[in-house]
Design an enzyme around this catalytic site. Structure first.
Site, PDB file in Angstrom:
ATOM      1  N   LYS A 107       0.838  -1.200   0.000  1.00  0.00           N
ATOM      2  CA  LYS A 107       0.000   0.000   0.000  1.00  0.00           C
ATOM      3  C   LYS A 107       0.874   1.251   0.000  1.00  0.00           C
ATOM      4  O   LYS A 107       1.862   1.323   0.739  1.00  0.00           O
ATOM      5  CB  LYS A 107      -0.911  -0.015   1.233  1.00  0.00           C
ATOM      6  CG  LYS A 107      -1.956   1.097   1.273  1.00  0.00           C
ATOM      7  CD  LYS A 107      -2.870   0.914   2.472  1.00  0.00           C
ATOM      8  CE  LYS A 107      -3.989   1.943   2.507  1.00  0.00           C
ATOM      9  NZ  LYS A 107      -4.915   1.715   3.647  1.00  0.00           N
ATOM     10  N   SER A 181      -9.677   1.406   2.756  1.00  0.00           N
ATOM     11  CA  SER A 181      -8.877   2.244   1.875  1.00  0.00           C
ATOM     12  C   SER A 181      -7.806   1.485   1.114  1.00  0.00           C
ATOM     13  O   SER A 181      -7.201   2.010   0.194  1.00  0.00           O
ATOM     14  CB  SER A 181      -8.215   3.345   2.705  1.00  0.00           C
ATOM     15  OG  SER A 181      -7.301   2.800   3.652  1.00  0.00           O
ATOM     16  N   SER A 205     -10.051  -1.030   6.805  1.00  0.00           N
ATOM     17  CA  SER A 205      -9.433  -0.807   5.497  1.00  0.00           C
ATOM     18  C   SER A 205      -8.602  -1.949   4.949  1.00  0.00           C
ATOM     19  O   SER A 205      -8.158  -1.892   3.811  1.00  0.00           O
ATOM     20  CB  SER A 205      -8.580   0.470   5.537  1.00  0.00           C
ATOM     21  OG  SER A 205      -9.414   1.599   5.656  1.00  0.00           O
TER      22      SER A 205
END
Length: 491
Positions: A107, A181, A205
C-alpha cells in the site's frame, strides 16, 4: 521503475505464461496460481527461479493497469534486482528466507527507501530515506515488493475512488469499487497480480477490500505490527496487516512482519502464551444487537445465516449472544476525527494543498470536534473494551458479515440495503470499525459454495492477541469447504 503519474497509464506488456511441474497442492498451469507458501518452497528448493515468478507477476500487473488501476507505482528494476539476489543466495546453498521470491504488493502508505510515499494525495509525496520496519522485515524474509498500490486519499474512506490517481477497479466487475482504503492491495491479490499484499486498517481498510474483492484479510491487535514509517490516519486505531488468498499465507506474512519495535510508541510485545490456538470445536458468538441494527442487504444477511448453519454443522458451537454495547457507530467519529485533524492541521488551511471533496468534508467535520468530544469518545472506548472482555469469556470469537453490502458502483454514493437506499459508508463500516475501537484482531474470509461475484465474506473477531486462533478457524473453514478463494473470471 515504471510509475503512473496523475492521469497517465502504465505501459502494458504481454502477459507471461510460465509453466512448471506440479506442486504439493496439485498441478498448476501458471505461476500466479501458486500460494505464497508454495512459491517460496519452489524458490528455496531451486525448482523455480525467483526472477521467473517476479517477472511473471510484474507482467500481469502492468497488463492489468488500464483495466484495474491497482498500482500507483510498479518498481520493475528494483524488484528484479531483489529477485536475482534471492536466486544467488539459493545458488550458493543459502537460505533466502521463508518468503523467498514471493511477490508482494505494498500500500502506498508505507515507506520504501528512495521511493515517494504519496498516501494517494494530490500534494504529499515524501521520498523515504529508509524502509519502514514492515518493508525491512519482508525484505529480510526474501519477499520481493513489486509495486505500490492505490488507496483512498490519505486512507480516509472506504471506496478507493481516488480523485487524483483514478479509482481502483474491482476485478470482479471494473464498474464497481474494491472497497477501501487498501483497495489496490485487495485488487492485486484477487487478480493474482501479487501473491500477497500489505494494507492498513483503521476502521476496516484491510477487511473491507478483502470482502469486496473476495480474498482473505487480517486486522491485527493494535500494536502487533510496527507503525513506524506508515503515514498515519488515526494512530490509536491504525494497524498494518496482510491480504492473501488463504489463511496459511496470511500466517506466513504475519510471522514475518509482527513483533515489537522500539521506534514505534504504539508497539506492544505479545504476552506469553497468547499465540496458542485453542482446541476445536470453537465457540462462536453471533452478536444479536449488532446484527439487528445493521444497514445490511437481505442477500448478505441470508448468506451469513446459511454460513452459520454450515459452521455449526461442522461441530462448532454457534450461539447468539446479547451484546447491546456493540452497536455502531458509537463515538467512532469523535474518536478518529481529532487524531486525523492533528495529522492534517499543518496543511488543511493552505489553499495550495488540494483535497478531494469527500476527504475535505470528513476533515472539516473532524476539525469541528472539540477536545471534550474526543475525551468523551476515549472514555467510551475504554468502557467498550472492558465490557467486551467479559464477552470473550463466553465465546472464543464473534462472527458477523464483513460488510453489509457486497457491491458498490464507482461514482454512486448510495447503495441498497433492506431499509432502502443509504450512503455507502455505514454498511461498509458497520461490522469493522468497532473492532478498531476495541483494538482486537479480526479476519475477513471469502466463502465458497454460495452465489455471488464477489463471493460473500465472513468476519471472525477474537480477543486481543488471538491472531493464531482466528487463522486456525479460517483454515478449518477452508478445509471444510465452507471458505476458500476463487479467482474472478478472466483473472
Amino acid at each position: 521503475m515504471t510509475s503512473r503519474p496523475n492521469g497517465k497509464r502504465l505501459t502494458s506488456r504481454e502477459r507471461s505464461e510460465v509453466p512448471f511441474g506440479p506442486v504439493n497442492a496439485g498441478p498448476v498451469s501458471n505461476l500466479h496460481e501458486l500460494t505464497a507458501a508454495d512459491a517460496a518452497r519452489l524458490v528455496r528448493s531451486g525448482e523455480v527461479a525467483a526472477t521467473e515468478i517476479v517477472t511473471h507477476h510484474l507482467d500481469r500487473a502492468e497488463a492489468s493497469q488500464p483495466e484495474l488501476n491497482a498500482f500507483t507505482t510498479l518498481d520493475r528494476d528494483r524488484a528484479l534486482a531483489q529477485a536475482a539476489a534471492v536466486d544467488r543466495t539459493v545458488a550458493k546453498a543459502g537460505d533466502p528466507g521463508p518468503l523467498a521470491g514471493v511477490p508482494v504488493a505494498l500500500k502506498d502508505l508505507l515507506d520504501q527507501r528512495g521511493l515517494p510515499t504519496t498516501a494517494g494525495s494530490a500534494f504529499y509525496s515524501a521520498v523515504a530515506d529508509s524502509d519502514s520496519p514492515v518493508v525491512e522485515r519482508l525484505s529480510d524474509a526474501g519477499a520481493v515488493i513489486i509495486g505500490r498500490t492505490g488507496l483512498h486519499e490519505f486512507a480516509y474512506g472506504f471506496t478507493s475512488e481516488n480523485p487524483w490517481f483514478g479509482p481502483v477497479r474491482n476485478p470482479w466487475d471494473p464498474a464497481t469499487s474494491t472497497g477501501g482504503s487498501s483497495g489496490g492491495s485487495g485488487a492485486a491479490v484477487a487478480a493474482r497480480l501479487a501473491s500477497v499484499a500489505i494494507g492498513t486498517d483503521t476502521g476496516g481498510s484491510v477487511r473491507v477490500p478483502a470482502a469486496m474483492c473476495g480474498v482473505t484479510g487480517l486486522k491485527v491487535t493494535h500494536g502487533a505490527v510496527s507503525l513506524t514509517g506508515v503515514f498515519p490516519l488515526a494512530p490509536s486505531l491504525d494497524t498494518v496487516g496482510p491480504l492473501a488468498r488463504c489463511a496459511a499465507d496470511l500466517a506466513l506474512v504475519l510471522e514475518t512482519i509482527e513483533g515489537w519495535d522500539s521506534s514505534d510508541p504504539w508497539s506492544r510485545p505479545r504476552p506469553l502464551g497468547s499465540d496458542t490456538p485453542m482446541a476445536r470445536p470453537f465457540r462462536i458468538g453471533v452478536p444479536r444487537q449488532w446484527l439487528a441494527s445493521a444497514p445490511i442487504h437481505p442477500g448478505v444477511r441470508a448468506d451469513f445465516d446459511r454460513t452459520c448453519e454450515a459452521v455449526a454443522g461442522q461441530g462448532h458451537d454457534v450461539i447468539e449472544v446479547d451484546a447491546p454495547f456493540l452497536e455502531p457507530p458509537g463515538l467512532m467519529a469523535e474518536l478518529h476525527g481529532p487524531e486525523a485533524a492533528a495529522v492534517h492541521e499543518k496543511w488543511f488551511g493552505d489553499a495550495d494543498r488540494r483535497y478531494g471533496d469527500d476527504v475535505r468534508s470528513r476533515l472539516e467535520a473532524a476539525f469541528a470536534l472539540s477536545r471534550a468530544d474526543h475525551l468523551r469518545a476515549r472514555a467510551w472506548r475504554s468502557g467498550l473494551r472492558t465490557t467486551s472482555a467479559g464477552l470473550f469469556e463466553q465465546v472464543d470469537m464473534l462472527a458477523t458479515p464483513t460488510c453489509g453490502i457486497a457491491r458498490k458502483v464507482i461514482g454512486e454514493d448510495l447503495v441498497e440495503v433492506s431499509s432502502g437506499q443509504v450512503h455507502h459508508r455505514p454498511p461498509l463500516s458497520w461490522f469493522s470499525s468497532l473492532v478498531n475501537a476495541l483494538g482486537i484482531p479480526a479476519i475477513a474470509i471469502p466463502l465458497s459454495g454460495l452465489a455471488g461475484d464477489p463471493p460473500p465474506s465472513l468476519q471472525l473477531i477474537g480477543p486481543p492477541w488471538s491472531e493464531r486462533l482466528l487463522l486456525a478457524a479460517a483454515a478449518s473453514l477452508e478445509e471444510a469447504g465452507i471458505a476458500g478463494f476463487r479467482p474472478p473470471q478472466g483473472w
